[in-house]
Write a protein that holds these residues in place. Structure first.
Motif, PDB file in Angstrom:
ATOM      1  N   ASN A 124     -19.724   6.812  -5.489  1.00 51.48           N
ATOM      2  CA  ASN A 124     -20.256   5.580  -4.914  1.00 51.48           C
ATOM      3  C   ASN A 124     -21.622   4.371  -5.070  1.00 51.48           C
ATOM      4  O   ASN A 124     -22.238   4.272  -4.813  1.00 51.48           O
ATOM      5  CB  ASN A 124     -19.805   4.740  -3.393  1.00 51.48           C
ATOM      6  N   CYS A 125     -21.706   4.986  -6.769  1.00 47.87           N
ATOM      7  CA  CYS A 125     -23.547   5.130  -7.370  1.00 47.87           C
ATOM      8  C   CYS A 125     -23.562   4.080  -8.456  1.00 47.87           C
ATOM      9  O   CYS A 125     -22.276   3.524  -9.083  1.00 47.87           O
ATOM     10  CB  CYS A 125     -24.198   6.465  -8.051  1.00 47.87           C
ATOM     11  N   ALA A 126     -24.336   2.941  -8.208  1.00 48.76           N
ATOM     12  CA  ALA A 126     -24.671   1.911  -8.721  1.00 48.76           C
ATOM     13  C   ALA A 126     -25.965   2.114  -9.510  1.00 48.76           C
ATOM     14  O   ALA A 126     -26.264   2.868  -9.765  1.00 48.76           O
ATOM     15  CB  ALA A 126     -24.328   0.599  -7.994  1.00 48.76           C
ATOM     16  N   TRP A 127     -25.393   1.789 -11.309  1.00 49.99           N
ATOM     17  CA  TRP A 127     -26.437   1.756 -11.754  1.00 49.99           C
ATOM     18  C   TRP A 127     -26.269   0.181 -12.893  1.00 49.99           C
ATOM     19  O   TRP A 127     -25.354  -0.308 -13.425  1.00 49.99           O
ATOM     20  CB  TRP A 127     -26.333   2.289 -13.157  1.00 49.99           C
ATOM     21  N   ILE A 128     -27.522  -0.902 -13.076  1.00 49.22           N
ATOM     22  CA  ILE A 128     -27.709  -2.139 -13.680  1.00 49.22           C
ATOM     23  C   ILE A 128     -28.508  -2.186 -14.852  1.00 49.22           C
ATOM     24  O   ILE A 128     -29.922  -1.330 -14.716  1.00 49.22           O
ATOM     25  CB  ILE A 128     -27.996  -3.178 -12.473  1.00 49.22           C
ATOM     26  N   VAL A 129     -27.374  -2.053 -15.416  1.00 47.64           N
ATOM     27  CA  VAL A 129     -28.555  -2.289 -16.968  1.00 47.64           C
ATOM     28  C   VAL A 129     -28.644  -3.613 -17.321  1.00 47.64           C
ATOM     29  O   VAL A 129     -27.047  -4.449 -18.097  1.00 47.64           O
ATOM     30  CB  VAL A 129     -27.635  -1.490 -18.228  1.00 47.64           C
ATOM     31  N   ALA A 130     -29.618  -3.255 -17.880  1.00 45.19           N
ATOM     32  CA  ALA A 130     -29.689  -5.121 -19.132  1.00 45.19           C
ATOM     33  C   ALA A 130     -30.050  -5.287 -20.008  1.00 45.19           C
ATOM     34  O   ALA A 130     -30.364  -4.241 -20.656  1.00 45.19           O
ATOM     35  CB  ALA A 130     -31.153  -6.413 -18.348  1.00 45.19           C
ATOM     36  N   ASN A 131     -28.993  -6.326 -20.573  1.00 47.55           N
ATOM     37  CA  ASN A 131     -29.305  -6.695 -22.398  1.00 47.55           C
ATOM     38  C   ASN A 131     -28.705  -5.872 -22.999  1.00 47.55           C
ATOM     39  O   ASN A 131     -29.046  -5.240 -24.050  1.00 47.55           O
ATOM     40  CB  ASN A 131     -30.860  -6.275 -23.152  1.00 47.55           C
ATOM     41  N   ILE A 132     -27.871  -5.572 -22.842  1.00 50.25           N
ATOM     42  CA  ILE A 132     -26.140  -4.449 -23.749  1.00 50.25           C
ATOM     43  C   ILE A 132     -25.695  -6.106 -24.548  1.00 50.25           C
ATOM     44  O   ILE A 132     -25.068  -6.783 -24.032  1.00 50.25           O
ATOM     45  CB  ILE A 132     -25.441  -4.217 -22.244  1.00 50.25           C
ATOM     46  N   PRO A 133     -26.200  -5.579 -25.488  1.00 52.71           N
ATOM     47  CA  PRO A 133     -25.868  -6.213 -27.026  1.00 52.71           C
ATOM     48  C   PRO A 133     -24.011  -6.518 -26.754  1.00 52.71           C
ATOM     49  O   PRO A 133     -23.194  -6.431 -26.201  1.00 52.71           O
ATOM     50  CB  PRO A 133     -26.112  -5.493 -28.121  1.00 52.71           C
ATOM     51  N   ALA A 134     -23.879  -7.350 -27.581  1.00 49.24           N
ATOM     52  CA  ALA A 134     -22.117  -8.449 -27.424  1.00 49.24           C
ATOM     53  C   ALA A 134     -21.240  -7.396 -28.249  1.00 49.24           C
ATOM     54  O   ALA A 134     -20.052  -7.401 -28.156  1.00 49.24           O
ATOM     55  CB  ALA A 134     -22.324  -9.736 -28.274  1.00 49.24           C
ATOM     56  N   THR A 135     -22.269  -6.736 -29.311  1.00 53.33           N
ATOM     57  CA  THR A 135     -20.767  -5.581 -29.817  1.00 53.33           C
ATOM     58  C   THR A 135     -20.514  -4.855 -28.802  1.00 53.33           C
ATOM     59  O   THR A 135     -19.539  -3.653 -29.317  1.00 53.33           O
ATOM     60  CB  THR A 135     -22.053  -4.911 -31.277  1.00 53.33           C
ATOM     61  N   GLY A 136     -21.010  -4.386 -27.603  1.00 52.46           N
ATOM     62  CA  GLY A 136     -20.311  -3.500 -26.765  1.00 52.46           C
ATOM     63  C   GLY A 136     -21.541  -2.413 -26.651  1.00 52.46           C
ATOM     64  O   GLY A 136     -22.323  -2.180 -26.957  1.00 52.46           O
ATOM     65  N   PHE A 137     -20.715  -1.256 -25.544  1.00 49.94           N
ATOM     66  CA  PHE A 137     -21.352  -0.405 -25.390  1.00 49.94           C
ATOM     67  C   PHE A 137     -20.166   0.655 -25.404  1.00 49.94           C
ATOM     68  O   PHE A 137     -18.663   0.924 -25.588  1.00 49.94           O
ATOM     69  CB  PHE A 137     -21.924  -0.165 -24.297  1.00 49.94           C
TER      70      PHE A 137
END
Length: 616
Positions: A124-137
């Motif tokens: 139950n670990c969370a990881w918040i990442v910013a600025n992921i592009p519209a092309t996905g990941f």
């Protein structure tokens, strides 16, 4: 005729000294030219490659902020025959289509804590990442079984790919990602296969449950095309009694009968700071030696060996064993500043720390000092996990202020350790207000050589992440005299507060009981073999070197055997020399000291009694 002779006089004949005069004039001109060039280029000497890299971040449109949650896993293989279970954790790597500044830039990574003795772990670990592009990941999570005494076994991989993101993307809710066993440990799956043959309820295929939530559009500002971690601000404290004993480092504690004590513990700390890290903070390792490039890029044979050794040390020091403490904060706060002060033991003991700040804002630091027996553990290369680029690196220490309303260098302001100030360590509990403390942080790193002009940016980033704490930056070049004076005061305080301390072996050990028994057995063996032959100090160094190589550097097994043989030959040589000189080296042997009604042997000014050592 006579007039013609006067009009055209005859030329003088050449003399052999003319050649020397000509050479002297030419040499003088050459010296003058060299002196001129040296004067004009005195401040522009060619420096080794590395240091500050001013490559800008590639431009890209704003992306999205996503929250990844790693819930749990099911049906993991059995990696430990003794417990018929595993100690699993996830090591996650996140990749996008954004172009990095350099191809050597490290990928975004995240590690969960280790769950003990479970084939159905819950993180139950969370990881918040910013600025992921519209092309996905593309997300790749490796499942490992942690083994502090050996290398970690991989239990499999899971992959999660999203081709595009948009404002109305609904996210992923607890998707079960099947574990790919191809890269897993064959031994672990063989054990599970045998168990499945006996018990029909045991399944061979496992999965990891992952959720991804869209939090909205990212406000990029001047950060351009890169992703960064927003939170949570996770911290962890990793203890290693084995390495602490080898390195001579101790952590404050309480001994028997409530006496002030310290425990042998090498403490490594991690703190995820809220991003983004200011873009100009971007430094490459400095190639001040020919083998350095091979060590970071793992290209040469020597470089590959060093690279592997440093990766191994990093993973061992920052592993999650039963003594590891960890937690997190949703965002920077006063409590987060107090937690940082707790990790560095406030202003107790005059400690100085080595630190590395990664490009993603992961702050790693350990105590450093000249008394460390293992030099490599306090170096920036190991803390960075041999990353080619980091944001910043150097050293720092903490001081307590007499007045929380004044800056550290204001007139009338006193600091501990430099002046004796009540209301805090070492005789009282530390104040619970971060305003009473100042963080002195510098750029003293020969590995990355951070640019002093960027210290104000580092100060602003630290002030944002450690609210209430006063930040003082020091340039290891321009402020060298002041910095050395302050660090000298720290070292003197450390010596002063260490007097009269009972040193005990920590019973909450990350090593197995067999490891501790082996350590004690080796010390006894060398004490017996070295009796009357060589000094206690040399035998102690020999034991430290062997334990370091066998437990921390197991990859050097062949070298350990060779060095052990050479060490014994050296001891025989010392014995022969000692016999010739009349039995030198027998001064302290056999001397006894009375303690608690018992006669105990004396060793180098310390009384040794099992796991306790009292300073004489």
């Amino acid at each position: 005729m006579e007039s013609e002779k006067d009009e055209y006089p005859s030329q003088r004949k050449d003399h052999r000294t003319d050649a020397f005069a000509t050479k002297f004039v030419e040499k003088t001109v050459s010296w003058q030219q060299k002196a001129t060039r040296r004067a004009t280029t005195k401040n522009d000497k060619p420096q080794p490659a590395g240091g500050l890299d001013e490559t800008p971040i590639p431009d890209a449109p704003p992306g999205y902020t996503l929250k990844f949650t790693f819930h749990r896993a099911h049906n993991l293989p059995i990696a430990d025959l003794n417990s018929l279970s595993s100690d699993p954790y996830l090591y996650v790597q996140l990749d996008t289509h954004l172009s990095p500044r350099h191809k050597q830039d490290p990928s975004m990574r995240f590690r969960t804590p280790t769950v003990r003795k479970s084939t159905h772990p819950v993180w139950n670990c969370a990881w918040i990442v910013a600025n992921i592009p519209a092309t996905g990941f593309k997300l790749k999570a490796r499942i490992y079984d942690e083994d502090p005494a050996d290398h970690d076994d991989r239990l499999g991989n899971v992959h999660l790919a999203v081709d595009s993101l948009h404002d109305h993307w609904t996210g992923i809710d607890q998707q079960q990602c099947k574990i790919k066993k191809r890269m897993g440990s064959k031994r672990a799956y063989l054990i599970r296969g045998c168990a499945a043959m006996v018990n029909r309820n045991i399944e061979m295929s496992g999965n990891v449950v992952i959720s991804v939530e869209m939090l909205g559009k990212t406000e990029v500002g001047n950060n351009g095309g890169r992703i960064w971690t927003i939170g949570p601000c996770a911290w962890s404290r990793h203890l290693s009694p084995m390495i602490g004993r080898l390195a001579g480092t101790k952590a404050p504690g309480q001994g028997k009968d409530g006496a002030k004590s310290e425990r042998y513990n090498f403490q490594a700390n991690q703190f995820q700071l809220a991003g983004p890290v200011p873009p100009p903070l971007y430094h490459r390792y400095v190639e001040f030696k020919p083998f350095i490039a091979g060590m970071f890029t793992a290209t040469s044979l020597r470089g590959r060996i060093l690279n592997r050794a440093l990766h191994h040390q990093h993973s061992r020091i920052y592993n999650y064993d039963r003594t590891t403490l960890y937690g997190s904060f949703p965002s920077p706060s006063k409590d987060m500043s107090l937690q940082f002060l707790s990790l560095v033991h406030y202003d107790h003991g005059g400690r100085v720390f080595t630190y590395v700040l990664t490009l993603d804002g992961m702050w790693r630091f350990t105590e450093t000092g000249k008394e460390f027996g293992i030099d490599l553990l306090s170096k920036h290369t190991m803390h960075s996990d041999v990353n080619i680029y980091v944001a910043f690196a150097g050293e720092f220490f903490i001081r307590r202020l007499k007045s929380p309303h004044k800056e550290p260098f204001d007139s009338g302001q006193e600091t501990h350790p430099a002046a004796e100030i009540g209301g805090g360590p070492p005789h009282h509990d530390p104040p619970s207000d971060p305003a009473y403390y100042a963080l002195y942080i510098d750029n003293d790193s020969g590995t990355y050589r951070p640019n002093a002009k960027l210290l104000p940016l580092l100060k602003g980033f630290m002030q944002k992440n450690l609210p209430g704490l006063k930040i003082v930056t020091l340039d290891c070049g321009a402020d060298a005299e002041r910095m050395e004076k302050l660090k000298k005061e720290q070292r003197e305080r450390k010596k002063a507060e260490g007097k009269g301390t009972v040193v005990v072996q920590d019973d909450r050990s990350s090593m197995s009981s067999s490891d501790e028994e082996e350590l004690e057995e080796r010390i006894r063996e060398y004490d017996e073999e070295g009796e009357g032959r060589t000094s206690k100090g040399k035998r102690k160094r020999t034991v430290k070197r062997e334990i370091m190589e066998s437990k921390v550097g197991g990859w050097m097994h062949g070298d350990r055997v060779r060095e052990k043989r050479e060490s014994r030959e050296d001891m025989q040589e010392v014995e022969q020399q000692s016999q010739r000189e009349g039995g030198r080296g027998k001064e302290d042997n056999g001397e006894l000291i009375q303690q608690d009604g018992e006669m105990l042997p004396k060793a180098n000014g310390k009384v040794v009694d099992g796991n306790e050592m009292t300073r004489s």
